[in-house]
Design an enzyme around this catalytic site. Structure first.
Site, mmCIF file in Angstrom:
data_model
loop_
_atom_site.group_PDB
_atom_site.id
_atom_site.type_symbol
_atom_site.label_atom_id
_atom_site.label_comp_id
_atom_site.label_asym_id
_atom_site.label_seq_id
_atom_site.Cartn_x
_atom_site.Cartn_y
_atom_site.Cartn_z
ATOM 1 N N ARG A 58 -3.406 -28.887 -11.559
ATOM 2 C CA ARG A 58 -2.468 -27.751 -11.481
ATOM 3 C C ARG A 58 -2.899 -26.619 -12.405
ATOM 4 O O ARG A 58 -2.662 -25.451 -12.139
ATOM 5 C CB ARG A 58 -1.034 -28.211 -11.791
ATOM 6 C CG ARG A 58 -0.016 -27.079 -11.748
ATOM 7 C CD ARG A 58 1.431 -27.539 -11.590
ATOM 8 N NE ARG A 58 1.801 -28.596 -12.487
ATOM 9 C CZ ARG A 58 1.977 -28.460 -13.819
ATOM 10 N NH1 ARG A 58 1.819 -27.287 -14.388
ATOM 11 N NH2 ARG A 58 2.308 -29.492 -14.555
ATOM 12 N N TYR A 111 5.074 -6.925 4.763
ATOM 13 C CA TYR A 111 5.213 -8.245 5.384
ATOM 14 C C TYR A 111 6.664 -8.692 5.132
ATOM 15 O O TYR A 111 7.144 -8.633 3.992
ATOM 16 C CB TYR A 111 4.212 -9.191 4.719
ATOM 17 C CG TYR A 111 4.232 -10.587 5.267
ATOM 18 C CD1 TYR A 111 3.751 -10.851 6.539
ATOM 19 C CD2 TYR A 111 4.735 -11.640 4.516
ATOM 20 C CE1 TYR A 111 3.770 -12.137 7.056
ATOM 21 C CE2 TYR A 111 4.754 -12.925 5.024
ATOM 22 C CZ TYR A 111 4.270 -13.165 6.297
ATOM 23 O OH TYR A 111 4.290 -14.435 6.796
ATOM 24 N N ASP A 183 -1.295 -5.518 -1.596
ATOM 25 C CA ASP A 183 -1.539 -6.627 -0.669
ATOM 26 C C ASP A 183 -2.663 -6.174 0.258
ATOM 27 O O ASP A 183 -2.491 -5.270 1.079
ATOM 28 C CB ASP A 183 -0.249 -6.932 0.110
ATOM 29 C CG ASP A 183 -0.400 -8.114 1.071
ATOM 30 O OD1 ASP A 183 -1.542 -8.408 1.479
ATOM 31 O OD2 ASP A 183 0.626 -8.718 1.427
ATOM 32 N N LYS A 208 -5.205 -15.622 6.408
ATOM 33 C CA LYS A 208 -5.613 -14.674 7.435
ATOM 34 C C LYS A 208 -7.138 -14.496 7.417
ATOM 35 O O LYS A 208 -7.847 -15.458 7.605
ATOM 36 C CB LYS A 208 -4.844 -13.364 7.232
ATOM 37 C CG LYS A 208 -3.341 -13.557 6.899
ATOM 38 C CD LYS A 208 -2.549 -14.168 8.031
ATOM 39 C CE LYS A 208 -1.150 -14.614 7.617
ATOM 40 N NZ LYS A 208 -0.303 -13.630 6.966
HETATM 41 C C1 LIG Z 1 0.820 -13.649 6.117
HETATM 42 C C2 LIG Z 1 0.991 -12.587 5.115
HETATM 43 C C3 LIG Z 1 1.576 -12.843 3.860
HETATM 44 C C4 LIG Z 1 2.113 -14.222 3.476
HETATM 45 O O1 LIG Z 1 1.100 -15.172 3.424
HETATM 46 P P1 LIG Z 1 1.298 -16.751 3.713
HETATM 47 O O2 LIG Z 1 -0.084 -17.262 3.504
HETATM 48 O O3 LIG Z 1 1.820 -16.892 5.100
HETATM 49 O O4 LIG Z 1 2.273 -17.256 2.704
HETATM 50 C C5 LIG Z 1 1.665 -11.796 2.951
HETATM 51 N N1 LIG Z 1 1.235 -10.562 3.271
HETATM 52 C C6 LIG Z 1 0.693 -10.271 4.476
HETATM 53 C C7 LIG Z 1 0.242 -8.886 4.770
HETATM 54 C C8 LIG Z 1 0.551 -11.267 5.436
HETATM 55 O O5 LIG Z 1 0.020 -10.969 6.628
#
Ligand SMILES: *Cc1c(COP(=O)(O)O)cnc(C)c1O
Length: 393
Positions: A58, A111, A183, A208
């Site tokens: 962790r 998001y 992000d 992604k």
């Molecule tokens: C999918 C996504 C998230 C969240 O990510 P997870 O891996 O599903 O927890 C945050 N920001 C964006 C732009 C995303 O496409």
């Protein structure tokens, strides 16, 4: 050869290899929860930080560390913090910079859960927030208060593909001494490096593009400085938002092909966007590679390519959207994005179907909006599939 001399794709394949006993293994995995000390003195040196030895997964693990170092290099940051999911990354940033009496300024089209968790949970702990259209940086400055402690952006944003000028917002934020987090999920470090544009923190849902194979959920934060890194890392460790070594190992494998996957997906996306823009059943297309995108010039300056995410509007609205979804064959009807498969979704009937039409419209979700994540298949097959499905729309 020094890592610093290598290009993006060479770093994506090689960066982060640790100096340890398994160095000769090309793709090692340390599937372990704990690490044995040589003796009591070694244990106390590890706990005091004098010795860099591993203690407990962790807190840190060589497989996870390789991934953290690789993504940090690609984002030109001081250090990476890997997390169990993209939302664990978002919450680690919020927990680090927000608290009782603090105020967040964020882009209005984020998001969904990145905005929802602030409104449903952080407000219970005395946090306030202003969600503004950050594609006009003046709106960000107007929302700043003495207690503002974080500015949070997403660009291009989900699902409106709006582009925010990171350098302009960072310049405003730094006048007031406020950190900026971006992000960068839609671009990945292959297409955009927010830290080079003035941001202090960059985060990814590695679910992604970075992993890219629709087989794990994962997140990453990269801090520009040691100071930010030292504030963020203990929050991940003590909240238990850590990755599992197997998850890190798969993500590290996905990262190796990030550049070639995006090159291919983006080349396909450009052709798909042009096809859609010329189609009579499509009223508009939003894609940073088309000169019709409202921030086309800004996108060209800030991003190294337009990416693989397209939004478009069906003239026939809600019913047309459902019909198109029911007739796609190659494209998968699924949420998520950034993978090798082409994914399509219709927010009004799927992800945002519980909201009223008014609430949907305030977030830019029109009835005929379709979001497409273009994959690496043969582009003629993707276009043929969309064309036959559009026949029903
Ligand atoms: C999918 C996504 C998230 C969240 O990510 P997870 O891996 O599903 O927890 C945050 N920001 C964006 C732009 C995303 O496409």
């Amino acid at each position: 050869m020094h890592n610093e001399d290598l290009g993006f794709n060479s770093l994506a394949v090689h960066a982060g290899k640790g100096d340890d006993a398994m160095l000769s293994a090309v793709s090692p995995i340390y599937q372990t929860s704990t690490f044995a000390f040589d003796d009591a003195d070694h244990g106390s040196r590890c706990f005091s930080g004098e010795d860099k030895g591993y203690i407990y997964t962790r807190i840190g693990n060589p497989t996870i560390a390789e991934l953290e170092e690789a993504v940090a290099k690609l984002e030109h940051g001081y250090g990476g913090v890997a997390l169990s999911s993209g939302m664990a990354a978002v919450n680690t940033v919020y927990l680090t910079y927000l608290g009782q009496g603090k105020h967040l300024v964020a882009h209005n089209a984020l998001y969904g859960p990145s905005r929802g968790i602030v409104e449903s949970l952080y407000t219970r702990f005395g946090v306030t927030a202003s969600f503004v259209d950050a594609t006009d940086p003046a709106n960000v400055e107007a929302a700043i208060r003495p207690e503002t402690s974080l500015i949070y952006l997403e660009t291009p944003a989900n699902p409106t593909i709006g582009i925010t000028d990171i350098a302009a917002v960072a310049a405003i934020a730094h006048k007031y001494g406020i950190p900026v987090c971006v992000d960068n999920t839609f671009c990945s470090p292959y297409l955009q490096n927010p830290l080079d544009l003035g941001a202090d923190i960059v985060l990814h849902s590695m679910t992604k593009f970075i992993n890219g194979h629709a087989d794990i959920v994962a997140g990453m934060i990269v801090a520009k400085t040691k100071e930010h890194y030292n504030r963020l890392r203990p929050v991940m460790v003590n909240m238990g938002f850590n990755m599992d070594p197997h998850q890190a190992w798969l993500t590290r494998r996905g990262l190796k092909t990030l550049g070639i996957r995006i090159d291919r997906a983006q080349e396909n996306a450009m052709k798909v966007a042009q096809f859609l823009e010329a189609h009579p059943k499509v009223s508009w297309v939003l894609y940073p590679g088309l000169s019709s995108h409202p921030q086309y010039e800004l996108g060209r300056q800030q991003m190294r390519g337009p990416g693989a995410m397209i939004s478009f509007e069906l003239a026939g609205g809600l019913e047309a959207g459902k019909k198109m979804m029911n007739h796609v064959k190659l494209s998968l009807l699924a949420v998520s994005l950034g993978g090798i498969e082409t994914l399509i979704q219709h927010p009004a009937s799927m992800t945002h179907s519980k909201l009223s039409k008014e609430a949907r419209l305030s977030g830019g979700i029109t009835d005929g909006l379709i979001r497409l994540s273009v994959g690496i298949e043969d582009v003629d097959d993707i276009i043929a599939d969309l064309e036959q499905a559009l026949g029903y729309a």
